[in-house]
Design a protein around this motif. Structure first.
Motif, PDB file in Angstrom:
ATOM      1  N   GLU A 244       0.821  -1.233  -0.033  1.00 15.99           N
ATOM      2  CA  GLU A 244       0.012  -0.084   0.111  1.00 15.99           C
ATOM      3  C   GLU A 244       0.833   1.151  -0.056  1.00 15.99           C
ATOM      4  O   GLU A 244       1.946   1.178   0.695  1.00 15.99           O
ATOM      5  N   GLU A 245       0.512   2.271  -0.961  1.00 14.40           N
ATOM      6  CA  GLU A 245       1.146   3.624  -1.038  1.00 14.40           C
ATOM      7  C   GLU A 245       0.428   4.595  -0.010  1.00 14.40           C
ATOM      8  O   GLU A 245      -0.968   4.603  -0.501  1.00 14.40           O
ATOM      9  N   ALA A 251       5.938  12.761  -2.624  1.00 14.02           N
ATOM     10  CA  ALA A 251       6.944  12.647  -1.129  1.00 14.02           C
ATOM     11  C   ALA A 251       8.332  12.885  -1.619  1.00 14.02           C
ATOM     12  O   ALA A 251       9.015  12.566  -2.699  1.00 14.02           O
ATOM     13  N   ASP A 252       9.092  13.543  -0.692  1.00 11.96           N
ATOM     14  CA  ASP A 252      10.547  13.846  -0.712  1.00 11.96           C
ATOM     15  C   ASP A 252      11.233  12.846   0.152  1.00 11.96           C
ATOM     16  O   ASP A 252      12.443  12.456   0.114  1.00 11.96           O
ATOM     17  N   ILE A 253      10.446  12.329   1.291  1.00 11.89           N
ATOM     18  CA  ILE A 253      10.777  11.264   2.000  1.00 11.89           C
ATOM     19  C   ILE A 253       9.849  10.166   2.063  1.00 11.89           C
ATOM     20  O   ILE A 253       8.862  10.366   2.125  1.00 11.89           O
ATOM     21  N   ALA A 254      10.479   8.922   2.296  1.00 15.68           N
ATOM     22  CA  ALA A 254       9.527   7.938   2.236  1.00 15.68           C
ATOM     23  C   ALA A 254       9.683   7.045   3.350  1.00 15.68           C
ATOM     24  O   ALA A 254      10.972   6.696   3.855  1.00 15.68           O
ATOM     25  N   ILE A 255       8.775   6.579   4.142  1.00 13.64           N
ATOM     26  CA  ILE A 255       8.951   5.632   5.230  1.00 13.64           C
ATOM     27  C   ILE A 255       8.498   4.265   4.618  1.00 13.64           C
ATOM     28  O   ILE A 255       7.486   4.150   3.867  1.00 13.64           O
ATOM     29  N   ALA A 256       9.297   3.562   4.997  1.00 18.55           N
ATOM     30  CA  ALA A 256       8.995   1.975   5.250  1.00 18.55           C
ATOM     31  C   ALA A 256       8.322   1.162   6.251  1.00 18.55           C
ATOM     32  O   ALA A 256       9.108   1.647   7.333  1.00 18.55           O
ATOM     33  N   ILE A 260       1.825  -2.887  12.670  1.00 22.08           N
ATOM     34  CA  ILE A 260       1.599  -1.851  13.772  1.00 22.08           C
ATOM     35  C   ILE A 260       2.619  -0.622  13.503  1.00 22.08           C
ATOM     36  O   ILE A 260       2.105   0.590  13.762  1.00 22.08           O
ATOM     37  N   ALA A 261       3.758  -0.919  13.094  1.00 21.21           N
ATOM     38  CA  ALA A 261       4.732   0.340  12.847  1.00 21.21           C
ATOM     39  C   ALA A 261       4.056   1.251  11.796  1.00 21.21           C
ATOM     40  O   ALA A 261       4.231   2.260  11.634  1.00 21.21           O
ATOM     41  N   ALA A 262       3.386   0.499  10.661  1.00 16.83           N
ATOM     42  CA  ALA A 262       2.668   1.529   9.514  1.00 16.83           C
ATOM     43  C   ALA A 262       1.467   2.277  10.092  1.00 16.83           C
ATOM     44  O   ALA A 262       1.381   3.502   9.529  1.00 16.83           O
ATOM     45  N   ARG A 263       0.910   1.790  11.318  1.00 11.91           N
ATOM     46  CA  ARG A 263      -0.289   2.462  11.638  1.00 11.91           C
ATOM     47  C   ARG A 263       0.400   3.547  12.505  1.00 11.91           C
ATOM     48  O   ARG A 263      -0.220   4.706  12.548  1.00 11.91           O
ATOM     49  N   ILE A 282       5.669   3.542   2.044  1.00  7.91           N
ATOM     50  CA  ILE A 282       5.372   2.313   1.324  1.00  7.91           C
ATOM     51  C   ILE A 282       5.038   1.197   2.233  1.00  7.91           C
ATOM     52  O   ILE A 282       5.993   0.871   3.040  1.00  7.91           O
ATOM     53  N   ARG A 283       3.974   0.483   2.311  1.00 13.48           N
ATOM     54  CA  ARG A 283       3.736  -0.254   3.406  1.00 13.48           C
ATOM     55  C   ARG A 283       3.776  -1.932   2.727  1.00 13.48           C
ATOM     56  O   ARG A 283       2.528  -2.189   1.975  1.00 13.48           O
ATOM     57  N   PRO A 284       5.108  -2.652   2.955  1.00 13.62           N
ATOM     58  CA  PRO A 284       4.738  -3.872   2.204  1.00 13.62           C
ATOM     59  C   PRO A 284       3.374  -4.732   3.040  1.00 13.62           C
ATOM     60  O   PRO A 284       3.449  -4.607   4.248  1.00 13.62           O
ATOM     61  N   ILE A 285       2.689  -5.295   2.205  1.00  8.19           N
ATOM     62  CA  ILE A 285       1.778  -6.416   2.761  1.00  8.19           C
ATOM     63  C   ILE A 285       2.154  -7.923   2.447  1.00  8.19           C
ATOM     64  O   ILE A 285       2.080  -8.463   3.340  1.00  8.19           O
TER      65      ILE A 285
END
Lengths: 360, 239
Positions: A244-245, A251-256, A260-263, A282-285
């Motif tokens: 999920e993006e 975005a200039d900065i991306a969080i991976a 729970i860390a994505a929430r 970017i949330r890897p599923i």
């Protein structure tokens, strides 16, 4: 349209169990361990009422080998545990892979190593994506981030396991297992049944015996099984990646981050956006196959990445591999059962923004 | 032991406009796993604290080590409510142990007590030790906390089956029902309205009254006057 009263209030662990039953699983073998015991407790209540089999095994090792037995007959089967219990199942996971058997294995992670604690963790990422047991093999690894996804990915996990004749691991954490959220069970879609001509269901004197086995003393034959298996893995990498993006367009900065860390990260991103920092996620599923494509694409767009994890930095290695180290990737983490706060993630975002001059 | 009797009414707790119904000296809260017992227990204790100088919450949950009232010990102290719970909770010997001061529940007759019992029949087993004393004193209410949105208690009959198991294990017959039907953050007035007939059916099947219907305090004003014995709930973060 679904109305709210069609939903039920479920713990993540209960959602896994009920979704498994909806997916057609009638065989569950397990051994209690916090924070996943509700999966077993739920199965113990439900299975006898629907003609299914719940069995509390004498150990995790026994449970995974019971899974091997049922999987050999082509029936949908599941076991669940938490980190130390999954380590015990390692041998069985390898044997399942060596025999190309489909199964769903749930890991509701807790802090480690050793007995560790009972609070949430994501420190079994390496174990799940790299080395669930000995030998060259992979498991499809699914990482839910809500109770609804706990249910959806359980169903999906069974479908993928059958389709590719391999183990799917649902990699959740203590938070996901214990938290309660409304779930729409009637939205779950179960895939069409898969033919299993390899299953040991009795020859009826009409065919040769099917043999389920992971022992190949002829090295050339063993090599061939490995090659064939990895061809299948390649197909999975090409077709089954899920992610999920969130706010990645500018975005200039991306969080991976996953689970729970994505929430937590989503909250931090919303706060950072208020300050004008262009940050997305970017949330890897699927953790395996890892969503390499969106990360590769993001590497040409963003100036920095942050891997938010409940580990000492495990997924960060996949992020660096996927981006070929084109952008700096920093780690924002807590371990041992602690969870990063939105403020901590926000601080990491601000630090990254200051370095790249992205804040305005 | 800290003397909690010296606390005055805690700041920040508004007086209820309508006086709450009378409660017996001991209120036991039992129910299906995840029905919301702990949350009701804490809110009830806070409400009782407005009327009585000495109030305690007894945590007899031997089932789930993940959510412990001990996590909120400071909060209880601030409210002037005594917490009776296992000294071993949240330690490396977090065994299913009962609190050492459990007998305060039955011995200290000036204490108003809300007893939070663990889920299902297994949780109710913990009552065995004190059930005879509670029954002898005859100043108690045994309340069944029910939630129609929970997957295994969606129908009145399923709910009654679970409650009968709890009664058999705990040794104390239920005397009333707390309708705690909710969908977490998605609870709206319709969820509560829809649950009224469910709770009444359970009430008829068990021949005990619905003593209160709990609602999140945010939607309490929308339902006030429309449902009897409404009880506003504040959601506890980690209990």
């Amino acid at each position: 349209m679904i109305t709210v009263s069609d939903k039920v209030l479920m713990k993540g662990n209960e959602a896994i169990a009920e979704a498994a039953i909806i997916a057609g699983c009638r065989h569950y073998f397990g051994y209690p361990i916090t924070p996943q015991t509700e999966v077993a407790a739920y199965m113990a209540k439900r299975m006898p009422k629907i003609g299914g089999c719940f069995l509390q095994a004498e150990s995790e090792i026994a449970a995974i080998n019971m899974v091997y037995g049922v999987a050999s007959t082509g029936k949908r089967v599941m076991t669940s545990s938490s980190s130390p219990g999954i380590s015990l199942k390692g041998e069985g996971l390898s044997y399942l892979a060596g025999s190309d058997l489909p199964a769903l294995v749930v890991n509701v992670q807790r802090g480690g190593p050793g007995l560790g604690g009972i609070q949430p963790s994501q420190s079994d990422y390496f174990q799940a994506t790299r080395a669930g047991g000995h030998g060259d093999f992979k498991m499809i690894v699914l990482a839910p981030a809500s109770v609804q996804e706990m249910a959806e990915l359980t169903v999906k996990g069974f479908d993928l396991a059958d389709k590719y004749r391999m183990t799917t691991m649902l990699l959740a954490d203590g938070t996901m297992g214990q938290m309660m959220e409304p779930v729409a069970l009637n939205e779950l879609k179960v895939g069409a049944p898969v033919e299993k001509p390899w299953a040991t269901t009795g020859t009826k004197l009409e065919r040769e015996h099917n043999i389920v086995n992971s022992l190949f003393l002829d090295p050339a034959a063993l090599e061939q099984t490995n090659f064939e298996r990895f061809d299948r893995y390649k197909t999975i990498e090409e077709n089954e990646t899920m992610y999920e993006e969130y706010l990645m367009d500018d975005a200039d900065i991306a969080i991976a981050a996953f689970g729970i860390a994505a929430r937590v990260s989503k909250n931090a991103i919303d706060e950072a956006r208020k300050d004008g920092i262009k940050v997305g996620m970017i949330r890897p599923i699927t953790l395996w196959p890892f969503p390499v494509v969106p990360f590769r694409k993001a590497a040409d767009q963003v100036k920095a990445m942050i891997s938010v994890e409940l580990s000492m930095g495990q997924m960060i290695e996949d992020v660096r591999l996927a981006t070929e180290c084109k952008v700096p990737v920093t780690l924002c983490n807590r371990v041992g059962g602690m969870i990063p706060s939105p403020e901590q993630v926000l601080e990491s975002i601000r630090t990254a923004a200051a370095k790249i001059g992205g804040a305005n | 032991m800290k003397d909690f009797t010296r606390f005055s009414r805690p700041a920040g707790i508004a007086k209820q406009k309508k006086p709450m119904r009378d409660f017996k000296r001991i209120t036991l809260l039992c129910g299906h796993y995840g029905s919301g017992k702990t949350n009701v227990a804490v809110n009830l204790a806070v409400a009782l604290r407005e009327r009585y100088p000495r109030v305690a919450v007894a945590d007899l949950d031997i089932v789930n080590p993940y959510f412990r009232s001990k996590d909120s010990r400071g909060q209880f102290e601030d409210l002037g409510i005594r917490l009776i719970c296992s000294e071993y909770a949240n330690t490396n010997v977090d065994l299913p142990a009962l609190p050492q001061d459990m007998y305060a529940v039955t011995d200290d007759k000036d204490l108003r007590v809300v007893i939070d019992v663990g889920g299902d029949d297994r949780g109710a087993l913990a009552l065995g030790r004190i059930a005879p004393r509670i029954l002898e004193e005859k100043d108690y209410e045994m309340l069944a906390v029910i939630n129609a949105s929970r997957p295994l208690t969606r129908t009145p009959q399923d709910t009654v089956d679970v409650l009968r198991e709890i009664e058999a294990a705990g040794g104390i017959p239920f005397t009333g029902i707390v309708n705690n039907t909710n969908l977490g953050r998605e609870t709206d007035p319709d969820v509560i309205f829809d649950s009224v007939s469910y709770a009444e059916t359970v009430s008829n099947l068990m021949s005990i009254p619905v003593v209160m219907t709990s609602v999140p305090k945010e939607i309490f004003p929308k339902l006030q006057g429309k449902i009897e014995n409404l009880f506003p709930l504040e959601l506890q973060k980690k209990l």
